[in-house]
Design a protein around this motif. Structure first.
Motif, PDB file in Angstrom:
ATOM      1  N   ARG A   1      -7.302   9.770   9.908  1.00 30.62           N
ATOM      2  CA  ARG A   1      -6.709   8.539   9.682  1.00 30.62           C
ATOM      3  C   ARG A   1      -7.846   7.240   9.530  1.00 30.62           C
ATOM      4  NH1 ARG A   1      -2.451   7.152  13.598  1.00 30.62           N
ATOM      5  NH2 ARG A   1      -2.300   5.507  12.057  1.00 30.62           N
ATOM      6  N   VAL A   2      -7.841   6.545   8.519  1.00 27.91           N
ATOM      7  CA  VAL A   2      -8.843   5.230   8.584  1.00 27.91           C
ATOM      8  C   VAL A   2      -8.114   4.072   8.312  1.00 27.91           C
ATOM      9  CG1 VAL A   2     -10.547   4.323   6.892  1.00 27.91           C
ATOM     10  CG2 VAL A   2     -10.256   6.911   7.124  1.00 27.91           C
ATOM     11  N   THR A   3      -8.354   3.129   8.941  1.00 28.85           N
ATOM     12  CA  THR A   3      -7.734   1.622   9.046  1.00 28.85           C
ATOM     13  C   THR A   3      -8.829   0.628   8.461  1.00 28.85           C
ATOM     14  OG1 THR A   3      -6.340   2.347  11.098  1.00 28.85           O
ATOM     15  CG2 THR A   3      -6.298   0.114  10.496  1.00 28.85           C
ATOM     16  N   PRO A   4      -8.862   0.379   7.146  1.00 30.28           N
ATOM     17  CA  PRO A   4      -9.571  -0.656   6.927  1.00 30.28           C
ATOM     18  C   PRO A   4      -9.075  -2.033   7.356  1.00 30.28           C
ATOM     19  CG  PRO A   4      -8.829   0.568   5.003  1.00 30.28           C
ATOM     20  CD  PRO A   4      -7.737   0.933   6.229  1.00 30.28           C
ATOM     21  N   TRP A   5      -9.743  -2.934   8.003  1.00 31.43           N
ATOM     22  CA  TRP A   5      -9.347  -4.216   8.413  1.00 31.43           C
ATOM     23  C   TRP A   5      -9.718  -5.155   7.520  1.00 31.43           C
ATOM     24  CZ3 TRP A   5      -6.190  -5.128  12.750  1.00 31.43           C
ATOM     25  CH2 TRP A   5      -5.887  -4.049  13.535  1.00 31.43           C
ATOM     26  N   VAL A   6      -8.801  -5.596   6.672  1.00 32.22           N
ATOM     27  CA  VAL A   6      -9.033  -6.637   5.654  1.00 32.22           C
ATOM     28  C   VAL A   6      -9.246  -8.107   6.307  1.00 32.22           C
ATOM     29  CG1 VAL A   6      -7.827  -5.511   3.520  1.00 32.22           C
ATOM     30  CG2 VAL A   6      -6.522  -7.170   5.064  1.00 32.22           C
TER      31      VAL A   6
END
Ligand code: HEM
Length: 367
Positions: A279-284
């Motif tokens: 899983r990957v969580t891009p923090w905008v």
């Protein structure tokens, strides 16, 4: 974090956090390598809002994504949304009329919450008298609690109940709208040959949930930022363009801080090796404060231009409701500034929203 550890693995949450603009932008654009279908993850997140089992555009990859989005795209284009502006102004005026004699208001409960839910209810074609019910459902879906606690189990139970109740509610409405005699979004979805029954329900629920807490937070964060940075008067006087200032609120206090993806193949990102299925969580929210992209990112500059923030995402999943959220925020803030010559938020007593970036209440003294 952005500088020292721009891509790092969080063992507890079992996800790769991505902090820099460059990599967040890449993940959002590259939907082939970074899937939105979280069911493909080798490690499944616990108790998230995507455990409904319903396929929506938000959690779909091409070609399903196009099928689930294209039938409604046109209705949310800026030109189409502009035709709703007058109605949004009327709904805002109605809401303001209820508080016009007050010397204290709560921006959240008096305006920022009721307006977006009223607008989306009208667009969908559902009776507004169930607004409190919609709020309970929305809150239950987006609620979070620490894992491995009783509170977590209770939150999950409420979320699951909310899904069941919403399914029942929308199933009935969808059946009624199949004759196609109305011009609302439920009718559009109910008569769309591309969608099966579950997908039609998923579409209605997604629209009801996606635009509520987010737009509420945008409006609240705007009042908060304008006051905190002392620009309310200049916006009221037209010295600063209101729409541009709203873009800076989106960058500076992004209502949605992060989105979620799953790697479809082994891939290198920011010098780290991500394995297929992780899983990957891009923090905008973090990307929007990246000094490599924005000059003085910690400064609130309502006249910032250009302002290529990622608050509405990027790529094929770019927020469907962005034009609507922008118009709603512009109308509400314009009306608020017209109606009250003084708005003094009580910033000493602020309760942050647990998951999205915003406040639970924003009491203000007004005149
Ligand atoms: C997608 C933010 C308002 C409907 C998104 C995404 C973000 C976002 C970041 C991308 C998710 C991803 O890439 O995984 C916001 C913010 C809003 C807002 C900050 C308000 C300030 C709305 C409104 C609606 C809406 C008003 C509908 C009426 C959607 C939908 C998607 C989406 C349907 C999925 C699009 C797709 O997957 O193709 N939003 N949103 N949003 N948003 Fe919004």
């Amino acid at each position: 974090m952005r500088q020292n550890n721009p891509v790092r693995y969080d063992e507890r949450r079992q996800t790769w956090d991505v902090f820099r603009y460059e990599e967040v932008d890449r993940v959002l654009r590259d939907h082939e390598t970074f899937s939105s279908d979280l069911t493909t993850a080798t490690v499944q997140p616990r108790g998230r809002d995507d455990d409904s089992g319903v396929l929506t555009m938000l959690r779909a990859d091409p070609p399903e994504h196009g099928r689930l989005r294209e039938f409604v795209n046109e209705r949310f284009q800026p030109g189409a949304i502009r035709t709703n502006r007058v109605r949004i102004e009327e709904l805002t005026a109605k809401q303001l009329a209820q508080i016009e004699d007050n010397d204290r208001i709560d921006v959240v409960s008096d305006l920022a919450y009721p307006l977006p839910v009223s607008v989306i209810a009208e667009l969908l074609g559902i009776p507004i008298d169930r607004r409190d019910q919609f709020k309970q459902w929305s809150d239950a879906i987006v609620a979070r609690a620490p894992e491995d606690t009783d509170a977590h189990t209770a939150v999950q139970q409420r979320r699951s109940d909310a899904w069941t109740e919403m399914r029942t509610y929308f199933s009935k409405l969808i059946e009624e709208r199949k004759n196609g005699t109305r011009d609302d979004l439920i009718t559009l979805a109910a008569t769309a040959t591309e969608l099966d029954r579950d997908e039609t329900i998923g579409f209605c629920i997604l629209l009801l949930i996606a635009g509520n807490v987010t737009t509420t937070n945008l409006i609240t964060n705007a009042v908060w930022c304008f006051e905190e940075h002392d620009v309310t008067e200049r916006i009221r006087a037209g010295e600063i363009d209101r729409a541009q200032a709203i873009e800076e609120v989106l960058r500076y206090r992004s209502p949605v801080q992060m989105v979620r993806r799953v790697a479809t193949e082994d891939v290198e990102l920011g010098g780290r090796q991500i394995t297929a299925g992780e899983r990957v969580t891009p923090w905008v929210g973090s990307a929007n404060r990246d000094p490599e992209m924005f000059d003085a990112p910690a400064a609130f500059r309502p006249e910032r231009r250009p302002n290529p923030h990622l608050a509405f995402g990027r790529g094929i999943h770019f927020c469907l409701g962005a034009p609507l959220a922008r118009v709603e925020a512009d109308v509400v803030l314009g009306a608020l500034l017209d109606r009250f010559s003084t708005i003094e938020p009580d910033l000493t007593d602020r309760t942050p929203r647990p998951t999205f970036h915003g406040l639970m209440t924003l009491p203000c003294a007004v005149e």
